[in-house]
Design a protein around this motif. Structure first.
Motif, PDB file in Angstrom:
ATOM      1  N   ALA A 184       1.365  -0.844  -0.016  1.00 58.17           N
ATOM      2  CA  ALA A 184       0.318   0.108  -0.058  1.00 58.17           C
ATOM      3  C   ALA A 184       1.232   1.284  -0.385  1.00 58.17           C
ATOM      4  CB  ALA A 184      -0.682  -0.176   1.618  1.00 58.17           C
ATOM      5  N   VAL A 185       0.476   2.117  -0.985  1.00 56.26           N
ATOM      6  CA  VAL A 185       0.663   3.464  -0.941  1.00 56.26           C
ATOM      7  C   VAL A 185       0.224   4.453  -0.110  1.00 56.26           C
ATOM      8  CG1 VAL A 185       2.401   5.207  -2.836  1.00 56.26           C
ATOM      9  CG2 VAL A 185       2.293   2.651  -2.680  1.00 56.26           C
ATOM     10  N   PHE A 186       1.366   5.730   0.710  1.00 57.93           N
ATOM     11  CA  PHE A 186       0.261   6.535   1.396  1.00 57.93           C
ATOM     12  C   PHE A 186       0.417   7.743   0.625  1.00 57.93           C
ATOM     13  CE2 PHE A 186       0.006   2.277   4.097  1.00 57.93           C
ATOM     14  CZ  PHE A 186      -1.601   2.866   4.208  1.00 57.93           C
ATOM     15  N   SER A 187      -0.148   8.898   0.173  1.00 57.09           N
ATOM     16  CA  SER A 187       0.338   9.958   0.324  1.00 57.09           C
ATOM     17  C   SER A 187       0.340  10.867   1.686  1.00 57.09           C
ATOM     18  CB  SER A 187      -0.725  11.150  -0.669  1.00 57.09           C
ATOM     19  OG  SER A 187      -1.716  11.186   0.608  1.00 57.09           O
ATOM     20  N   HIS A 188       1.820  11.962   1.915  1.00 57.45           N
ATOM     21  CA  HIS A 188       2.070  12.711   2.867  1.00 57.45           C
ATOM     22  C   HIS A 188       0.701  12.844   3.756  1.00 57.45           C
ATOM     23  CE1 HIS A 188       5.081  14.145   5.143  1.00 57.45           C
ATOM     24  NE2 HIS A 188       4.849  15.052   4.787  1.00 57.45           N
ATOM     25  N   GLY A 189       0.164  13.238   2.906  1.00 57.18           N
ATOM     26  CA  GLY A 189      -1.380  13.995   3.684  1.00 57.18           C
ATOM     27  C   GLY A 189      -1.867  12.432   3.957  1.00 57.18           C
ATOM     28  N   ALA A 190      -2.504  11.587   4.050  1.00 57.28           N
ATOM     29  CA  ALA A 190      -2.576   9.837   4.365  1.00 57.28           C
ATOM     30  C   ALA A 190      -1.983   9.696   5.370  1.00 57.28           C
ATOM     31  CB  ALA A 190      -2.801   8.589   3.464  1.00 57.28           C
ATOM     32  N   PHE A 191      -0.516   9.713   5.482  1.00 58.08           N
ATOM     33  CA  PHE A 191       0.128   9.439   6.445  1.00 58.08           C
ATOM     34  C   PHE A 191      -0.829  10.243   7.419  1.00 58.08           C
ATOM     35  CE2 PHE A 191       3.021   6.908   4.095  1.00 58.08           C
ATOM     36  CZ  PHE A 191       3.534   6.161   4.876  1.00 58.08           C
ATOM     37  N   PHE A 192      -0.177  11.679   7.494  1.00 53.25           N
ATOM     38  CA  PHE A 192      -0.887  12.439   9.407  1.00 53.25           C
ATOM     39  C   PHE A 192      -2.051  12.131   8.938  1.00 53.25           C
ATOM     40  CE2 PHE A 192       2.423  15.447   7.430  1.00 53.25           C
ATOM     41  CZ  PHE A 192       2.740  15.536   9.214  1.00 53.25           C
ATOM     42  N   LYS A 193      -3.370  11.125   8.471  1.00 51.34           N
ATOM     43  CA  LYS A 193      -4.137  11.365   8.955  1.00 51.34           C
ATOM     44  C   LYS A 193      -4.881   9.867   9.612  1.00 51.34           C
ATOM     45  CE  LYS A 193      -6.966  14.117   5.521  1.00 51.34           C
ATOM     46  NZ  LYS A 193      -7.840  13.683   3.914  1.00 51.34           N
ATOM     47  N   LEU A 194      -3.600   9.333   8.768  1.00 46.71           N
ATOM     48  CA  LEU A 194      -3.568   7.385   9.471  1.00 46.71           C
ATOM     49  C   LEU A 194      -2.866   7.670  11.152  1.00 46.71           C
ATOM     50  CD1 LEU A 194      -1.925   5.145   6.960  1.00 46.71           C
ATOM     51  CD2 LEU A 194      -4.566   5.429   8.302  1.00 46.71           C
ATOM     52  N   ALA A 195      -2.242   8.926  11.221  1.00 48.09           N
ATOM     53  CA  ALA A 195      -1.641   9.096  12.374  1.00 48.09           C
ATOM     54  C   ALA A 195      -2.145   9.934  13.734  1.00 48.09           C
ATOM     55  CB  ALA A 195      -0.405   9.923  12.656  1.00 48.09           C
ATOM     56  N   THR A 196      -3.524  10.643  13.042  1.00 49.25           N
ATOM     57  CA  THR A 196      -4.002  10.582  13.735  1.00 49.25           C
ATOM     58  C   THR A 196      -5.004   9.535  13.986  1.00 49.25           C
ATOM     59  OG1 THR A 196      -4.575  13.145  12.585  1.00 49.25           O
ATOM     60  CG2 THR A 196      -6.496  12.762  14.009  1.00 49.25           C
ATOM     61  N   GLU A 197      -6.078   9.232  13.096  1.00 49.78           N
ATOM     62  CA  GLU A 197      -6.405   7.393  13.675  1.00 49.78           C
ATOM     63  C   GLU A 197      -5.678   6.506  14.558  1.00 49.78           C
ATOM     64  OE1 GLU A 197      -9.894   6.189  13.394  1.00 49.78           O
ATOM     65  OE2 GLU A 197     -10.066   8.484  12.200  1.00 49.78           O
ATOM     66  N   ALA A 198      -4.341   6.490  14.505  1.00 50.01           N
ATOM     67  CA  ALA A 198      -3.571   5.839  15.765  1.00 50.01           C
ATOM     68  C   ALA A 198      -3.511   6.445  17.062  1.00 50.01           C
ATOM     69  CB  ALA A 198      -2.225   5.889  14.769  1.00 50.01           C
ATOM     70  N   SER A 199      -3.390   7.633  16.712  1.00 54.41           N
ATOM     71  CA  SER A 199      -3.301   8.242  18.025  1.00 54.41           C
ATOM     72  C   SER A 199      -4.609   7.671  19.156  1.00 54.41           C
ATOM     73  CB  SER A 199      -3.006   9.559  18.319  1.00 54.41           C
ATOM     74  OG  SER A 199      -4.660  10.522  17.474  1.00 54.41           O
ATOM     75  N   GLU A 200      -5.904   7.828  18.192  1.00 53.61           N
ATOM     76  CA  GLU A 200      -7.145   7.381  18.854  1.00 53.61           C
ATOM     77  C   GLU A 200      -7.516   6.120  19.619  1.00 53.61           C
ATOM     78  OE1 GLU A 200      -9.798   9.421  16.855  1.00 53.61           O
ATOM     79  OE2 GLU A 200      -9.510  10.940  17.295  1.00 53.61           O
ATOM     80  N   HIS A 201      -6.577   5.217  18.125  1.00 54.52           N
ATOM     81  CA  HIS A 201      -7.096   3.981  18.141  1.00 54.52           C
ATOM     82  C   HIS A 201      -5.544   2.849  18.090  1.00 54.52           C
ATOM     83  CE1 HIS A 201     -11.786   4.530  17.367  1.00 54.52           C
ATOM     84  NE2 HIS A 201     -11.184   5.131  15.868  1.00 54.52           N
ATOM     85  N   HIS A 202      -5.106   2.515  19.092  1.00 56.64           N
ATOM     86  CA  HIS A 202      -3.965   2.241  19.500  1.00 56.64           C
ATOM     87  C   HIS A 202      -3.111   0.814  18.974  1.00 56.64           C
ATOM     88  CE1 HIS A 202      -3.810   5.296  23.265  1.00 56.64           C
ATOM     89  NE2 HIS A 202      -3.552   5.600  21.898  1.00 56.64           N
ATOM     90  N   SER A 203      -4.573   0.402  18.426  1.00 59.72           N
ATOM     91  CA  SER A 203      -3.540  -0.848  17.738  1.00 59.72           C
ATOM     92  C   SER A 203      -3.191  -0.691  16.875  1.00 59.72           C
ATOM     93  CB  SER A 203      -5.591  -2.183  17.641  1.00 59.72           C
ATOM     94  OG  SER A 203      -5.501  -1.132  17.027  1.00 59.72           O
ATOM     95  N   LEU A 204      -3.591   0.657  16.375  1.00 58.12           N
ATOM     96  CA  LEU A 204      -3.182   1.098  15.375  1.00 58.12           C
ATOM     97  C   LEU A 204      -1.843   2.045  14.752  1.00 58.12           C
ATOM     98  CD1 LEU A 204      -5.691   2.566  13.480  1.00 58.12           C
ATOM     99  CD2 LEU A 204      -5.135   0.087  12.942  1.00 58.12           C
ATOM    100  N   LEU A 205      -1.103   1.555  16.411  1.00 59.46           N
ATOM    101  CA  LEU A 205       0.396   2.347  16.357  1.00 59.46           C
ATOM    102  C   LEU A 205       1.185   1.735  16.349  1.00 59.46           C
ATOM    103  CD1 LEU A 205      -0.832   4.269  19.496  1.00 59.46           C
ATOM    104  CD2 LEU A 205       0.165   5.803  17.359  1.00 59.46           C
ATOM    105  N   ALA A 206       1.888   0.011  16.253  1.00 58.92           N
ATOM    106  CA  ALA A 206       2.754  -0.685  15.740  1.00 58.92           C
ATOM    107  C   ALA A 206       2.756  -0.665  14.573  1.00 58.92           C
ATOM    108  CB  ALA A 206       2.728  -1.772  16.690  1.00 58.92           C
TER     109      ALA A 206
END
Length: 75
Positions: free
Chosen positions: A11-33
């Motif tokens: 999967a290839v993400f844009s720079h902006g998509a990485f920031f959106k995923l980081a926001t989601e990960a901060s709320e859903h910790h299973s995405l952090l690692a």
């Protein structure tokens, strides 16, 4: 769904998509690692995630991104 997408190495993400995923990960910790250990994680996103990561993953971020003198100079 996001976890499967983040774990997909093809999967290839844009720079902006990485920031959106980081926001989601901060709320859903299973995405952090999975997000923090992606090979294509941009440095600014890594340090945004840093504050939400457990200690072991913080060390990983430091060792991955702060060993380069150019990155140390930027910080």
């Amino acid at each position: 769904m996001l976890l499967t997408l983040i774990r997909n190495p093809g999967a290839v993400f844009s720079h902006g998509a990485f920031f959106k995923l980081a926001t989601e990960a901060s709320e859903h910790h299973s995405l952090l690692a999975p997000l923090a250990t992606r090979a294509d994680l941009p440095v600014p996103v890594a340090f945004e995630l840093f504050w939400f990561l457990p200690q072991e993953l913080r060390r990983f971020i430091f060792s991955r991104f702060l060993t380069d003198s150019e990155n140390l100079t930027k910080i």
